[in-house]
Design an enzyme around this catalytic site. Structure first.
Site, PDB file in Angstrom:
ATOM      1  N   GLU A 445       0.837  -1.186   0.000  1.00 65.25           N
ATOM      2  CA  GLU A 445       0.000   0.000   0.000  1.00 65.25           C
ATOM      3  C   GLU A 445       0.885   1.254   0.000  1.00 65.25           C
ATOM      4  O   GLU A 445       1.736   1.421   0.867  1.00 65.25           O
ATOM      5  CB  GLU A 445      -0.871  -0.061   1.266  1.00 65.25           C
ATOM      6  CG  GLU A 445      -1.439   1.237   1.703  1.00 65.25           C
ATOM      7  CD  GLU A 445      -2.035   1.145   3.113  1.00 65.25           C
ATOM      8  OE1 GLU A 445      -1.865   0.100   3.786  1.00 65.25           O
ATOM      9  OE2 GLU A 445      -2.655   2.122   3.512  1.00 65.25           O
ATOM     10  N   ASP A 523      -0.732  -1.458   6.063  1.00 66.31           N
ATOM     11  CA  ASP A 523      -0.619  -0.979   7.443  1.00 66.31           C
ATOM     12  C   ASP A 523      -1.488  -1.803   8.381  1.00 66.31           C
ATOM     13  O   ASP A 523      -2.541  -2.301   7.983  1.00 66.31           O
ATOM     14  CB  ASP A 523      -1.073   0.486   7.539  1.00 66.31           C
ATOM     15  CG  ASP A 523      -0.073   1.423   6.889  1.00 66.31           C
ATOM     16  OD1 ASP A 523       1.098   1.000   6.720  1.00 66.31           O
ATOM     17  OD2 ASP A 523      -0.460   2.556   6.556  1.00 66.31           O
ATOM     18  N   ASP A 525      -3.587  -0.996  10.466  1.00 67.25           N
ATOM     19  CA  ASP A 525      -4.664  -0.180  11.042  1.00 67.25           C
ATOM     20  C   ASP A 525      -5.947  -0.403  10.238  1.00 67.25           C
ATOM     21  O   ASP A 525      -5.997  -1.261   9.353  1.00 67.25           O
ATOM     22  CB  ASP A 525      -4.263   1.306  11.060  1.00 67.25           C
ATOM     23  CG  ASP A 525      -4.013   1.834   9.645  1.00 67.25           C
ATOM     24  OD1 ASP A 525      -4.246   1.078   8.674  1.00 67.25           O
ATOM     25  OD2 ASP A 525      -3.589   2.999   9.519  1.00 67.25           O
ATOM     26  N   ASP A 527      -7.518   1.408   8.005  1.00 65.07           N
ATOM     27  CA  ASP A 527      -7.388   1.648   6.564  1.00 65.07           C
ATOM     28  C   ASP A 527      -6.677   0.495   5.878  1.00 65.07           C
ATOM     29  O   ASP A 527      -7.066   0.055   4.804  1.00 65.07           O
ATOM     30  CB  ASP A 527      -6.598   2.928   6.307  1.00 65.07           C
ATOM     31  CG  ASP A 527      -7.499   4.153   6.359  1.00 65.07           C
ATOM     32  OD1 ASP A 527      -8.730   3.962   6.430  1.00 65.07           O
ATOM     33  OD2 ASP A 527      -6.962   5.271   6.337  1.00 65.07           O
TER      34      ASP A 527
END
Ligand code: 0RA
Length: 662
Positions: A445, A523, A525, A527
């Site tokens: 990403e 990541d 998280d 997102d």
């Protein structure tokens, strides 16, 4: 003692006499090879314990007795599952000199012998018997309400701690089982609220009229690590409408094409078929299938029967009414399924499961039965509802037209790639090896994390393809748009795969696949997990064979770096981090230990990224199963509706779940 009970006990005695030694060793076998009975000893296996007990309670519901099932998660890590069914029989047999309860709880497979369950599941992971739960529990307590009395027996690691005791009077019937999973067996013993919640929701839809409740008495840790009250102490799951409501729930946020879902119910011999379906204005098919309440994520003969009936009846109707006259190309069976959301649930006595993860129904007799029942009902529906029928046929014609356009767009893209030589995307940092078996492609990403990965990798066998921002929302896009999307084009060309069409069906050509490990790295998280879900949905829908062959993985970057002086340790869970802090502090102060929480890949330098997430010696890779991907698809089919509000709410509620940590 009732006549039925006598029969049941006779059965048990027979079994017991015949193989008493073997039977006594049974639970030991479960403890020695737990994976053989519950699949695994990870978080999935842990929850199988709960589903085993719940399945038994649901059998009591299906037999016409239990009306509710209540789950309580206790502070001490144990769980209670109670129902208001008949209660496990407790009759004592003279010769056996054991209560039926004790037999059910301590003899492998005794539960099944006992009541000859009609829809008992075989082959799958469910249906192993409550004795397995007992064997794998540090402690278990069974409380039975039956014949006016409350009976209790307790066990430790499957062994009774004493006789069945009568502890009081009762005016109800039912079974209350409390158990604490054995930490000697399981990698983790912490039940996850989200896993329980999602399955209970699903079970409520699949068993209309059954009330399921979930109470969570555990305290949880907030951001600062303080214990606080649980944000979701109690929830009820109940559906009056069953599958119809399930379909409406799945389609929340999409615009329905016809007023209400089509509902079909029928039975042939022992086989019960139930179906609800709706068309919406989207372009994707969302079909969920179940056998005896178990999701069949790879479909099977029941799904085949449904699809056969769908194509046949709509084709006939459309032709008879002259709707297809103007069409310049043939309608394919896929076209009848565009914008279709359907749930098919069947019940049958001896299901045979096959396929990679045993998620495919194999019983061949089912295809014809489902096809007849569904076909008959659809024929009727089309006759009775000509206006709705017209709307659906229009949609089918539109789908066929769009498929034709997509084929042209795809061929254009694929031809261009061939014509422009190697045609590898400019953003790809390829590896030097040309042996697909050792080559890995990291889908990363963002350009900046992509840069770090490029520096950190072993360029001999690791290639990096950065994906910018959120890749195209496959759910909402028209198919031909997908092939125009830069990120998706890059993925196709980097991987070296091609979609071809045979008889109107898409097939993936993997002859020139360039990597045998495709690793999604995002990541840690919300997102990041969102993007992972998105990419998985894409693979599931357009490159499913890659998942089936086991080529797709998810990288697991660490969440924490714990440091003291020159000592450094990476941690992947909060629990691990806490233990490491304690260890490193040894007899010193915990404040001398520094904890860094990684929010994103960007916070690691190239060396750290290699060390923790890319080095095959060190990294943790999660192989994506077809079930994970189907799960992602289910999440997405709700996540990516057309309206914004339900989507936002769903992301909020499912942020945890969406990380696929299941
Ligand atoms: C054996 C026989 C019968 C019911 C059960 C077991 C039973 C097991 C569980 C586990 C959780 N809840 C349960 N409820 C029932 C048949 C009972 C009869 O014939 O009366």
């Amino acid at each position: 003692m009732g006549v039925e009970d006598k029969e049941l006990l006779k059965d048990t005695v027979k079994r017991y006499d015949a193989s008493s030694i073997q039977a006594l060793e049974g639970l030991e076998a479960v403890r020695l090879r737990p994976g053989m009975y519950i699949g695994s000893t990870d978080i999935k296996g842990l929850h199988h314990l709960v589903w085993e007990v719940v399945d038994n309670a649901i059998d009591e519901h299906l037999a016409g007795f239990a009306k509710r099932i209540d789950l309580i998660l206790h502070e001490d890590g144990s769980i209670t599952v109670s129902d208001d069914g008949r209660g496990i029989p407790v009759d004592r047999h003279e010769k056996l000199n054991k209560s039926a309860l004790e037999v059910v709880m301590t003899v492998l497979h005794a539960g099944g012998k006992f009541d000859n369950k009609t829809y008992k599941v075989s082959g799958g992971l469910h249906g192993v018997g409550v004795s397995c739960v007992n064997a794998l529990s540090e402690y278990l307590r069974a409380e039975i309400h039956r014949d006016g009395h409350i009976y209790v027996q307790e066990y430790r690691r499957g062994k009774p701690l004493g006789e069945v005791q009568v502890v009081g009077k009762t005016d109800r019937t039912g079974t209350v089982i409390t158990f604490k999973p054995d930490p000697e067996i399981f990698e983790t013993t912490e039940f996850k609220y989200d896993i329980l919640q999602h399955r209970l929701q699903e079970l409520a839809f699949l068993n209309r009229g059954l009330l399921l409740t979930l109470k969570d008495e555990r305290k949880v840790r907030n951001q600062e690590g303080k214990l606080v009250d649980n944000p979701h102490p109690y929830r009820e799951f109940y559906s009056e409408g069953g599958l119809v409501e399930f379909v409406q729930f799945l389609d929340e946020g999409r615009t329905p094409l016809i007023e209400k879902p089509i509902y079909v119910e029928g039975r042939e011999g022992d086989i019960v078929v139930e179906l609800a379906m709706q068309y919406n204005t989207s372009f994707k098919e969302h079909l969920f299938s179940y056998v005896n309440n178990i999701r069949t994520s790879e479909g099977g003969t029941h799904v085949q029967g449904f699809r056969r009936a769908l194509s046949r009846e709509f084709q006939r109707y459309g032709e008879r009414e002259g709707y297809f006259k103007k069409l310049k190309f043939k309608i394919s069976s896929e076209d009848f399924r565009e914008g279709l959301t359907a749930v098919i649930a069947i019940k049958l006595p001896n299901p045979q499961f096959k396929g990679q993860t045993k998620g495919e129904l194999g019983n061949s007799e089912v295809t014809g039965i489902v096809s007849r029942i569904v076909g008959e009902a659809l024929k009727h529906y089309l006759e009775e509802n000509p206006r709705e029928a017209k709307k659906i046929i229009d949609k089918v014609i539109h789908a066929a037209t769009a498929r034709e356009a997509a084929r042209k767009a795809r061929e254009l893209v694929q031809r261009k790639n061939v014509l422009s030589g190697a045609g590898l995307p400019g953003k790809l940092s390829d590896c030097s090896s040309r042996n697909p078996e050792e080559c890995e492609l990291y889908l990363v990403e963002g350009d900046s994390a992509g840069g770090t990965a490029k520096q950190g990798r072993d360029r001999h066998f690791q290639a990096i393809l950065p994906l910018r921002g959120k890749i195209l929302n496959v759910e909402k896009a028209l198919e031909h748009k997908i092939y125009e999307n830069e990120e998706i084009k890059n993925m196709f060309t980097a991987l070296g795969v091609k979609i071809e069409e045979k008889d109107g069906q898409r097939v993936l050509n993997l002859d020139n696949l360039r990597y045998h490990k495709i690793i999604i790295m995002t990541d840690a998280d919300v997102d990041g997990s969102h993007i992972t879900t998105l990419i998985l949905t894409f693979f599931y829908r357009y490159m499913r064979e890659l998942i089936e062959k086991g080529y797709v993985y998810i990288a697991q970057p660490p969440l924490y770096l714990v440091q003291k002086g020159t000592k450094r340790q990476y941690c992947w869970t909060e629990e691990e981090m806490r233990n490491t802090v304690k260890q490193l502090a040894a007899n010193g102060k915990e404040s001398s230990v520094k904890v860094q929480r990684y929010k994103g890949l960007g916070e690691m330098n190239a060396e750290q990224l290699w060390e923790t997430t890319m080095n095959p010696e060190m990294r943790i890779l999660k192989q994506v199963s077809i079930q994970d991907a189907a799960e992602a698809d289910l999440i997405f089919s709700k996540l990516m509706g057309e309206e914004v509000e339900p989507r936002r709410r769903f992301i909020e509620e499912n942020a945890l779940y969406a990380n696929l940590d299941v």
